[in-house]
Design a protein around this motif. Structure first.
Motif, PDB file in Angstrom:
ATOM      1  N   GLY B 137      99.851   2.699  -0.947  1.00  0.00           N
ATOM      2  CA  GLY B 137      98.643   2.319  -1.343  1.00  0.00           C
ATOM      3  C   GLY B 137      98.256   0.905  -1.002  1.00  0.00           C
ATOM      4  O   GLY B 137      98.426  -0.055  -1.595  1.00  0.00           O
ATOM      5  N   ILE B 138      97.482   0.849   0.220  1.00  0.00           N
ATOM      6  CA  ILE B 138      97.209  -0.448   0.777  1.00  0.00           C
ATOM      7  C   ILE B 138      96.054  -0.365   1.127  1.00  0.00           C
ATOM      8  O   ILE B 138      95.048   0.380   0.605  1.00  0.00           O
ATOM      9  N   GLY B 139      95.211  -1.622   1.319  1.00  0.00           N
ATOM     10  CA  GLY B 139      93.748  -1.720   1.635  1.00  0.00           C
ATOM     11  C   GLY B 139      93.065  -2.847   0.991  1.00  0.00           C
ATOM     12  O   GLY B 139      93.881  -3.588   0.081  1.00  0.00           O
ATOM     13  N   PHE B 140      91.960  -3.122   1.335  1.00  0.00           N
ATOM     14  CA  PHE B 140      90.991  -3.922   0.511  1.00  0.00           C
ATOM     15  C   PHE B 140      90.431  -3.235  -0.671  1.00  0.00           C
ATOM     16  O   PHE B 140      90.872  -2.251  -1.189  1.00  0.00           O
ATOM     17  N   GLU B 141      89.515  -3.861  -1.291  1.00  0.00           N
ATOM     18  CA  GLU B 141      88.852  -3.343  -2.344  1.00  0.00           C
ATOM     19  C   GLU B 141      87.918  -1.908  -2.178  1.00  0.00           C
ATOM     20  O   GLU B 141      87.968  -1.115  -3.045  1.00  0.00           O
ATOM     21  N   THR B 142      87.919  -1.802  -0.964  1.00  0.00           N
ATOM     22  CA  THR B 142      87.227  -0.354  -0.631  1.00  0.00           C
ATOM     23  C   THR B 142      88.244   0.676  -0.789  1.00  0.00           C
ATOM     24  O   THR B 142      87.460   1.727  -1.390  1.00  0.00           O
ATOM     25  N   THR B 143      89.350   0.677  -0.463  1.00  0.00           N
ATOM     26  CA  THR B 143      90.428   1.864  -0.931  1.00  0.00           C
ATOM     27  C   THR B 143      90.701   1.649  -2.415  1.00  0.00           C
ATOM     28  O   THR B 143      91.423   2.794  -2.760  1.00  0.00           O
ATOM     29  N   ALA B 144      90.467   0.644  -3.117  1.00  0.00           N
ATOM     30  CA  ALA B 144      91.088   0.403  -4.260  1.00  0.00           C
ATOM     31  C   ALA B 144      90.773   1.648  -5.409  1.00  0.00           C
ATOM     32  O   ALA B 144      91.539   2.380  -6.058  1.00  0.00           O
ATOM     33  N   PRO B 145      89.581   1.891  -5.220  1.00  0.00           N
ATOM     34  CA  PRO B 145      89.219   2.813  -6.508  1.00  0.00           C
ATOM     35  C   PRO B 145      89.983   4.343  -6.332  1.00  0.00           C
ATOM     36  O   PRO B 145      90.406   4.898  -7.240  1.00  0.00           O
ATOM     37  N   ALA B 146      89.962   4.790  -5.003  1.00  0.00           N
ATOM     38  CA  ALA B 146      90.616   6.113  -4.956  1.00  0.00           C
ATOM     39  C   ALA B 146      92.215   5.702  -5.211  1.00  0.00           C
ATOM     40  O   ALA B 146      92.572   6.623  -5.653  1.00  0.00           O
ATOM     41  N   ASN B 147      92.759   4.960  -4.853  1.00  0.00           N
ATOM     42  CA  ASN B 147      94.052   4.738  -5.236  1.00  0.00           C
ATOM     43  C   ASN B 147      94.265   4.408  -6.711  1.00  0.00           C
ATOM     44  O   ASN B 147      95.105   5.074  -7.261  1.00  0.00           O
ATOM     45  N   ALA B 148      93.270   3.898  -7.246  1.00  0.00           N
ATOM     46  CA  ALA B 148      93.277   3.631  -8.698  1.00  0.00           C
ATOM     47  C   ALA B 148      93.251   5.235  -9.361  1.00  0.00           C
ATOM     48  O   ALA B 148      93.915   5.400 -10.371  1.00  0.00           O
ATOM     49  N   MET B 149      92.342   5.774  -8.812  1.00  0.00           N
ATOM     50  CA  MET B 149      92.165   7.156  -9.297  1.00  0.00           C
ATOM     51  C   MET B 149      93.538   7.955  -9.240  1.00  0.00           C
ATOM     52  O   MET B 149      93.637   8.780 -10.288  1.00  0.00           O
ATOM     53  N   ALA B 150      94.130   8.024  -8.132  1.00  0.00           N
ATOM     54  CA  ALA B 150      95.343   8.754  -7.981  1.00  0.00           C
ATOM     55  C   ALA B 150      96.418   8.324  -8.896  1.00  0.00           C
ATOM     56  O   ALA B 150      97.057   9.313  -9.366  1.00  0.00           O
ATOM     57  N   ALA B 192      81.931  -8.437   3.910  1.00  0.00           N
ATOM     58  CA  ALA B 192      82.207  -6.777   4.231  1.00  0.00           C
ATOM     59  C   ALA B 192      81.243  -5.655   3.384  1.00  0.00           C
ATOM     60  O   ALA B 192      81.545  -5.929   2.262  1.00  0.00           O
ATOM     61  N   GLY B 193      80.631  -5.061   4.037  1.00  0.00           N
ATOM     62  CA  GLY B 193      79.588  -4.485   3.278  1.00  0.00           C
ATOM     63  C   GLY B 193      80.158  -3.286   2.324  1.00  0.00           C
ATOM     64  O   GLY B 193      79.827  -3.213   1.253  1.00  0.00           O
ATOM     65  N   HIS B 194      81.256  -2.617   2.762  1.00  0.00           N
ATOM     66  CA  HIS B 194      81.883  -1.681   1.888  1.00  0.00           C
ATOM     67  C   HIS B 194      82.650  -2.138   0.789  1.00  0.00           C
ATOM     68  O   HIS B 194      82.829  -1.552  -0.344  1.00  0.00           O
ATOM     69  N   VAL B 195      83.545  -3.245   0.982  1.00  0.00           N
ATOM     70  CA  VAL B 195      84.001  -3.979  -0.313  1.00  0.00           C
ATOM     71  C   VAL B 195      82.981  -4.381  -1.300  1.00  0.00           C
ATOM     72  O   VAL B 195      83.047  -4.150  -2.369  1.00  0.00           O
ATOM     73  N   CYS B 196      81.753  -4.680  -0.655  1.00  0.00           N
ATOM     74  CA  CYS B 196      80.606  -5.317  -1.792  1.00  0.00           C
ATOM     75  C   CYS B 196      79.990  -3.839  -2.417  1.00  0.00           C
ATOM     76  O   CYS B 196      79.419  -3.853  -3.541  1.00  0.00           O
ATOM     77  N   SER B 197      79.999  -2.956  -1.690  1.00  0.00           N
ATOM     78  CA  SER B 197      79.735  -1.629  -2.316  1.00  0.00           C
ATOM     79  C   SER B 197      80.454  -1.177  -3.683  1.00  0.00           C
ATOM     80  O   SER B 197      79.856  -0.595  -4.426  1.00  0.00           O
ATOM     81  N   VAL B 198      81.704  -1.564  -3.497  1.00  0.00           N
ATOM     82  CA  VAL B 198      82.753  -1.495  -4.804  1.00  0.00           C
ATOM     83  C   VAL B 198      82.415  -2.594  -5.640  1.00  0.00           C
ATOM     84  O   VAL B 198      82.231  -2.398  -6.652  1.00  0.00           O
ATOM     85  N   MET B 199      82.579  -3.838  -5.161  1.00  0.00           N
ATOM     86  CA  MET B 199      82.633  -4.985  -6.159  1.00  0.00           C
ATOM     87  C   MET B 199      81.445  -5.628  -6.385  1.00  0.00           C
ATOM     88  O   MET B 199      81.508  -6.574  -7.073  1.00  0.00           O
ATOM     89  N   PRO B 258      81.534   2.051 -12.646  1.00  0.00           N
ATOM     90  CA  PRO B 258      82.816   2.786 -12.831  1.00  0.00           C
ATOM     91  C   PRO B 258      84.123   2.684 -12.203  1.00  0.00           C
ATOM     92  O   PRO B 258      85.369   2.739 -12.598  1.00  0.00           O
ATOM     93  N   ALA B 259      83.751   2.652 -10.797  1.00  0.00           N
ATOM     94  CA  ALA B 259      85.044   2.290 -10.084  1.00  0.00           C
ATOM     95  C   ALA B 259      85.518   1.033 -10.300  1.00  0.00           C
ATOM     96  O   ALA B 259      86.928   0.820 -10.516  1.00  0.00           O
TER      97      ALA B 259
END
Lengths: 348, 367
Positions: B137-150, B192-199, B258-259
């Motif tokens: 489970g690595i990555g920035f804030e972008t991959t965190a929601p899916a990792n958290a969900m797992a 980073a746009g996708h980091v911001c889409s989460v955070m 929610p993420a």
């Protein structure tokens, strides 16, 4: 054809699955050949059941090629491992301008493979061979213990003859050659990925597996002085172009926007972080043709069953030998390198 | 393709380039934070079009590049175990550890599987109850929601054979670390746009204010990048330092609530060592105490591994924007995608690999 459509000609001793004895050379082996392979493949040379097939070859140089197939899953949208195994070797022969004539098929079966799967695959191979007008003349079957294979591995070897005066090969690639691709790229690789275990994405991608010998025969017949042909399989278009640039000591420039890519493939690549230029094809060729013959070659390819979406994608240059460069829609350039190994989906 | 083609329009892109040329009256140094942005800049040749007055330096936002060597070595040790199925995103497999990479462990008999989603690893755990299934489970804030969900899903399902080796990293502390560096040259950030889409981007206001540095939330397509660059240059020329959202179709100020809730439940902030950069305080996430039993580094005894980085690799300077990839003495010589010395040469988002693959040589003749 689907698995449901296939019925075993006779029950093979009521065995639903491959057992070790099917490769043992005894009665089970004989039954497999007599009741499964022979009815599928037909042909008098195969039916001789001799240790080697005797071939009648027309005048001309003999083209000879071999390939092994280990695809997983065995059945995928648009085809199965059997069709791939026939078309793959047919296409390798055709890329030298040869007319494919005869083929051998070698099976390595994993214990436990459903015989219905094997029968289905054999029928597909027979249909593909018929379409490509090649005869399966000899074969071999071995069985390995369960867990030591991926269901089925197939090796095919083919021979064909090259008409007099035809010289198609990588060494003839010359600055000024125009590069044509016979259709959309990346279809096969994305079709396989869409059904591979662990990759949960849905895409209506269909493998492009197809024989290209009729297309090549028509190019040869049209007397277009085709310099080189390649089928961009593993490593995709990028690997093929890099190999030819390296082996001929020329440079290649392609127009990124001119390379045909199906929408579903482009979309899947966007999601997975892949570049369609590196994704495998099984029914496409890349032709290197002198500029004065390029338009005619394009129209010949486009008139073929498997060439309707052919396009001119670039040209061979004398500059930057060994390197493939793509021009982008912004008018900028980038180097299209070889991949080190498999293309790896990006994290995010 | 909808939502893509309109952001790749060459005419609009060239018009934006002209506008940027007119706006920039002196030299400005901008950093695009995310490796996906670096990849897109190089792939589309945007660096070739920008005026000399606008210099892009490539940021630390490549997840495989900054994952610490110690964590890679732990992953290699866990993946080599007979009782483990080790699941990972694809581009981690070729990242060099101290001695080898995951591909080599796989070749040596390790059961290593590439998955596209951490939830696929949870499914593999369900299907293989006699094996320990570990997800990297690595990555920035972008991959965190899916990792958290797992993690959440495995916990809800009572899956005892699933665990995660977590090494998440966070963008804002890294941006601060870059600005705090005495060698810093960065005058504005493309966030980073996708980091911001989460955070979201609310936490950037304080950074903007403290460092007097413009931060423009930016997407990944050519027009997104050029609009981000233009917005940053306008601020720099006007002497302003504000947070600006140039990626409105994907990013809301508050992000994905929610993420964020899921992340807050599963992860806890921790100090984190960044490969090539060093320790940055409170710059990472680990599993929160509630999910400690799903922590692979606790479950498998992998402490005390001796990690050793290549002495030739200058990835740290590249990640901090003080060295361009092709200025590294090992670039293209000892270090290539075939023989990477550092992680930056592995992922297509890594600045060194991006330079090597796409921007290696000067322009070639046009068609």
């Amino acid at each position: 054809m689907t698995i449901d459509g296939w019925t075993c000609p006779i029950p093979l001793r009521n065995q639903p699955n491959v057992v070790m004895g099917h490769g043992g050379g005894g009665m089970l082996s004989a039954e497999l050949i007599e009741h499964l392979f022979l009815p599928a493949f037909g042909g008098t040379r195969l039916a001789d059941m001799a240790d080697a097939a005797l071939l009648d070859l027309p005048q001309g140089r003999v083209a000879f090629s071999t390939d092994s197939f280990v695809v997983r899953p065995l059945f995928f949208p648009g085809g199965n491992i059997g069709e791939l195994a026939i078309n793959g070797t047919v296409n390798d022969l055709a890329m030298r301008g040869a007319k494919p004539l005869y083929m051998s098929v070698g099976f390595i079966l994993e214990e436990g493979l459903p015989l219905s799967d094997l029968g289905m695959i054999a029928e597909s191979m027979a249909a593909a061979a018929k379409q490509a007008d090649v005869e399966i003349v000899t074969g071999d079957t071995k069985v390995v213990d369960r867990g030591h294979g991926d269901g089925i591995y197939i090796n095919t070897t083919g021979v064909g003859t090259v008409p007099a005066g035809i010289d198609i090969g990588p060494s003839r690639v010359t600055p000024g050659d125009v590069i044509i691709v016979s259709g959309t790229i990346g279809d096969h690789g994305i079709a396989i990925m869409s059904v591979r275990e662990g990759l949960g994405f849905e895409a209506d991608a269909v493998s492009d597996t197809a024989p290209l010998n009729a297309m090549v025969a028509d190019l040869v017949e049209a007397d277009l002085d085709v310099h080189a042909l390649r089928d961009p399989t593993r490593g995709g278009l990028a690997a093929t172009l890099n190999e030819l640039a390296a082996s001929s000591g020329t440079g290649i420039v392609i127009d990124q926007d001119a390379v045909p890519v199906r929408r579903v493939v482009a979309a899947a690549c966007e999601i997975l972080g892949l570049d369609p230029m590196y994704v495998a094809n099984e029914g496409k060729l890349v032709a290197f043709v002198p500029e004065e013959h390029a338009e005619e070659a394009l129209s010949v390819i486009r008139s073929e069953t498997y060439g309707g979406e052919a396009a001119i994608i670039g040209k061979v240059v004398g500059e930057h030998p060994g390197m493939v460069v793509a021009t982008t829609p912004l008018g900028t350039t980038r180097v299209v390198d070889m991949q080190v190994g498999e293309q790896l989906p990006r994290i995010c | 393709m909808k939502y893509l083609d309109e952001f790749r329009d060459p005419e609009v892109a060239l018009r934006l380039i002209e506008e940027i040329k007119e706006l920039a009256t002196r030299r400005w140094v901008l950093m695009e934070v995310c490796g996906g942005q670096t990849h897109s800049i190089i792939r589309n040749g945007i660096d070739q079009l920008l005026p000399d007055a606008v210099e892009m330096v490539h940021g630390p936002g490549c997840p495989v590049c900054v994952t610490p060597l110690e964590t890679i070595d732990k992953a290699l040790a866990i993946a080599a175990r007979d009782d483990v199925i080790f699941c990972s995103f694809g581009d981690m497999l070729r990242v060099p550890g101290s001695d080898e990479d995951l591909f080599q462990v796989k070749g040596g008999g390790g059961d290593i599987r590439v998955v596209y989603s951490p939830l696929d690893a949870v499914a593999i755990a369900k299907d293989n109850p006699d094996k320990e299934v570990v997800f990297f489970g690595i990555g920035f804030e972008t991959t965190a929601p899916a990792n958290a969900m797992a993690v959440y899903q495995a916990s809800q399902d009572g899956l005892e054979n699933f665990s995660m080796l977590v090494s998440h990293v966070l963008v804002p502390p890294a941006m601060c670390a870059i600005l705090d560096s005495p060698h810093n040259r960065v005058q504005a950030f493309l966030a980073a746009g996708h980091v911001c889409s989460v955070m979201g981007y609310e936490e950037y206001y304080a950074i903007c204010q403290k460092y007097k540095t413009p931060i423009v939330v930016t997407g990944f397509e050519p027009l997104d990048l050029l609009q981000g660059i233009k917005a940053a240059v306008i601020q720099l020329e006007d002497g302003k330092a504000e947070v600006h959202n140039a990626y409105q179709r994907a990013v809301r100020p508050e992000g994905n609530l929610p993420a964020r809730e899921m992340i807050a439940d599963v992860f806890a902030v921790t100090d984190r060592t960044w490969r090539g950069i060093g320790m940055i305080p409170v710059s990472g996430w680990k599993l929160s105490d509630r999910y400690r039993e799903l922590d692979a580094s606790v479950r498998f005894s992998v402490e005390g591994i001796q990690s050793k980085e290549s002495e030739l690799c200058h990835a740290g300077e590249v990640l901090q924007g003080t060295l361009k990839p092709d200025e590294c003495p090992a670039f293209g010589k000892e270090c290539t995608p075939r023989t990477p010395l550092g992680a930056l040469m592995v992922s297509s988002e890594g600045a060194c690999a991006a330079y090597f693959h796409s921007g290696r040589f000067a322009r070639a003749v046009a068609l």
